[in-house]
Enzyme design. Structure first.
Site, PDB file in Angstrom:
ATOM      1  N   CYS A  56      50.102  45.456  31.679  1.00 12.49           N
ATOM      2  CA  CYS A  56      48.838  46.130  31.364  1.00 12.49           C
ATOM      3  C   CYS A  56      48.964  47.633  31.641  1.00 12.49           C
ATOM      4  CB  CYS A  56      47.706  45.541  32.193  1.00 12.49           C
ATOM      5  SG  CYS A  56      46.093  46.266  31.815  1.00 12.49           S
ATOM      6  N   CYS A  60      44.111  49.763  37.519  1.00 15.13           N
ATOM      7  CA  CYS A  60      43.211  49.107  38.462  1.00 15.13           C
ATOM      8  C   CYS A  60      43.954  48.877  39.781  1.00 15.13           C
ATOM      9  CB  CYS A  60      42.718  47.777  37.903  1.00 15.13           C
ATOM     10  SG  CYS A  60      41.953  47.913  36.260  1.00 15.13           S
ATOM     11  N   CYS A  63      45.224  45.315  40.959  1.00 11.97           N
ATOM     12  CA  CYS A  63      45.785  44.372  40.007  1.00 11.97           C
ATOM     13  C   CYS A  63      47.305  44.340  39.948  1.00 11.97           C
ATOM     14  CB  CYS A  63      45.232  44.645  38.619  1.00 11.97           C
ATOM     15  SG  CYS A  63      45.717  43.358  37.457  1.00 11.97           S
ATOM     16  N   CYS A 100      39.254  28.886  30.820  1.00 15.01           N
ATOM     17  CA  CYS A 100      39.195  30.338  30.690  1.00 15.01           C
ATOM     18  C   CYS A 100      40.593  30.885  30.436  1.00 15.01           C
ATOM     19  CB  CYS A 100      38.636  30.952  31.969  1.00 15.01           C
ATOM     20  SG  CYS A 100      37.010  30.293  32.430  1.00 15.01           S
ATOM     21  N   CYS A 131      36.242  30.275  27.522  1.00 10.99           N
ATOM     22  CA  CYS A 131      35.954  31.612  28.023  1.00 10.99           C
ATOM     23  C   CYS A 131      37.224  32.436  27.856  1.00 10.99           C
ATOM     24  CB  CYS A 131      35.538  31.559  29.487  1.00 10.99           C
ATOM     25  SG  CYS A 131      35.207  33.186  30.237  1.00 10.99           S
ATOM     26  N   CYS A 191      30.219  36.453  31.116  1.00 12.63           N
ATOM     27  CA  CYS A 191      30.714  36.153  32.454  1.00 12.63           C
ATOM     28  C   CYS A 191      31.046  37.508  33.050  1.00 12.63           C
ATOM     29  CB  CYS A 191      31.942  35.256  32.354  1.00 12.63           C
ATOM     30  SG  CYS A 191      32.764  34.945  33.929  1.00 12.63           S
ATOM     31  N   ARG A 263      29.977  32.183  40.823  1.00 13.05           N
ATOM     32  CA  ARG A 263      31.288  31.557  40.961  1.00 13.05           C
ATOM     33  C   ARG A 263      32.097  32.139  42.113  1.00 13.05           C
ATOM     34  NH1 ARG A 263      33.955  32.189  35.843  1.00 13.05           N
ATOM     35  NH2 ARG A 263      32.808  30.318  35.251  1.00 13.05           N
TER      36      ARG A 263
END
Length: 346
Positions: A56, A60, A63, A100, A131, A191, A263
């Protein structure tokens, strides 16, 4: 008794006041709200699969899938339809009701979305809720996924607006809000949650929940992730959040967003059973099931089943209705139901 109307006008002061309540008072209020909207003994069970891992371009700070950090996560191509369907079948056999799929993109290309749409259609055909979390979407891309049968789109806000720049520099807060708008406009359920324990203050945790609760529609699912510290990421070594502060966050989320599924997402592996039990009492009624959350660990299926038995909890069933698969949330009086948790590109 009729439940009060959902609010979208919470002030920061009101949310901060909830956080400041005595612990037992806060849990009592949250559990009362929870019982008014949900079966307090039912938990929705989801499984999360990384269908495109690593590489990616974002920065972040939490991450391990960011290409710029040396975390040992290798970039991989998008999984094939057959491979994803096989994992979805196994998840359903293990008791999951929602599947998901996360892909480590900043913003997918149209050809990527077309491939994911084919995967979504196949997974939906198994009778599972679907999802996806793929990063930023255009309106046209959201429509393509909706037509393929996607039920939910995950796109986390991560943290409060004023703390966001301390964690992420490659995307603006408004970019996240724009994607959520595109998703809502085509009729997808959202979500959307965040991560706590990244060094933010309690006031900034209040700011995250205030922002979520004041969206035009409350997210149908609100994942609350506790930072999973991964060596090689900038947030590795951050002081751990007190477990009771995490429980407070769950309780305030339940009060602010009464009808949403709250969640327990990333970080559950670090929680002992007593903390998880407090979270369920405070209003958490959804978990991720399985060994991994994208690239970080998660309690295994048998451990979760054992915990459910000890707490007399049961998994929320999927109900099929007019060709739509969804987890039916029933009122309690009718005897009802990464980033770190739903993808780094969230």
């Amino acid at each position: 008794m009729t439940a009060p109307a959902l609010r979208h006008d919470w002030t920061r002061e009101e949310v901060a006041a909830l956080f400041a309540l005595p612990f037992n008072e806060l849990l009592h209020r949250a559990h009362t709200v929870h019982r008014a909207h949900h079966d307090p003994n039912a938990v929705q069970v989801s499984t999360l699969l990384s269908i495109k891992t690593g590489g990616c371009p974002e920065d972040c700070a939490y991450c391990p899938q960011a290409a710029r950090y040396a975390t040992g996560v290798q970039a991989e191509k998008l999984m094939s339809v057959d491979a994803v369907v096989a994992r979805a079948q196994a998840a359903k056999a293990a008791g999951a009701s929602r599947f998901c799929m996360g892909a480590a993109w900043r913003s997918p290309k149209d050809r990527d979305v077309a491939k994911v749409a084919e995967i979504v259609s196949s997974v939906k055909g198994l009778g599972l809720e679907t999802c996806a979390t793929l990063g930023m979407l255009s309106g046209e891309q959201a429509a393509t996924l909706k037509q393929a049968g996607l039920d939910y789109y995950n796109h986390n806000l991560d943290t409060a607006p004023e703390f966001y720049g301390e964690v992420i520099h490659t995307r603006q807060y408004q970019d996240r809000l724009d994607t959520l708008g595109h998703v809502r406009e085509v009729g997808l359920k959202t979500c959307c949650g965040g991560i706590v324990g990244m060094g933010e203050t309690r006031g900034q945790r209040a700011g995250l929940l205030q922002t979520l609760a004041n969206l035009p529609e409350h997210p149908e699912s609100v994942p609350i992730n506790q930072l999973v510290q991964v060596e090689g990421t900038p947030l590795h070594g951050t002081e751990a959040l007190d477990p009771f502060e995490f429980v407070r966050t769950i309780a305030v989320a339940r009060i602010l967003m009464p009808a949403s599924m709250v969640r327990l997402s990333a970080g559950r592996q670090q929680m002992d059973d007593a903390v998880q039990a407090l979270c369920f009492f405070a209003g958490a009624n959804s978990i991720f099931y399985g060994e991994k959350l994208l690239t970080t660990g998660n309690p295994d299926v048998e451990a979760d089943r054992a915990l459910f038995r000890r707490l007399d909890l049961h998994a929320l069933e999927v109900v099929e209705e007019s060709g739509t698969v969804h987890a039916d949330i029933l009122e309690a009086d009718t005897a009802a139901g990464c980033g770190q948790g739903c993808g780094c590109a969230a």
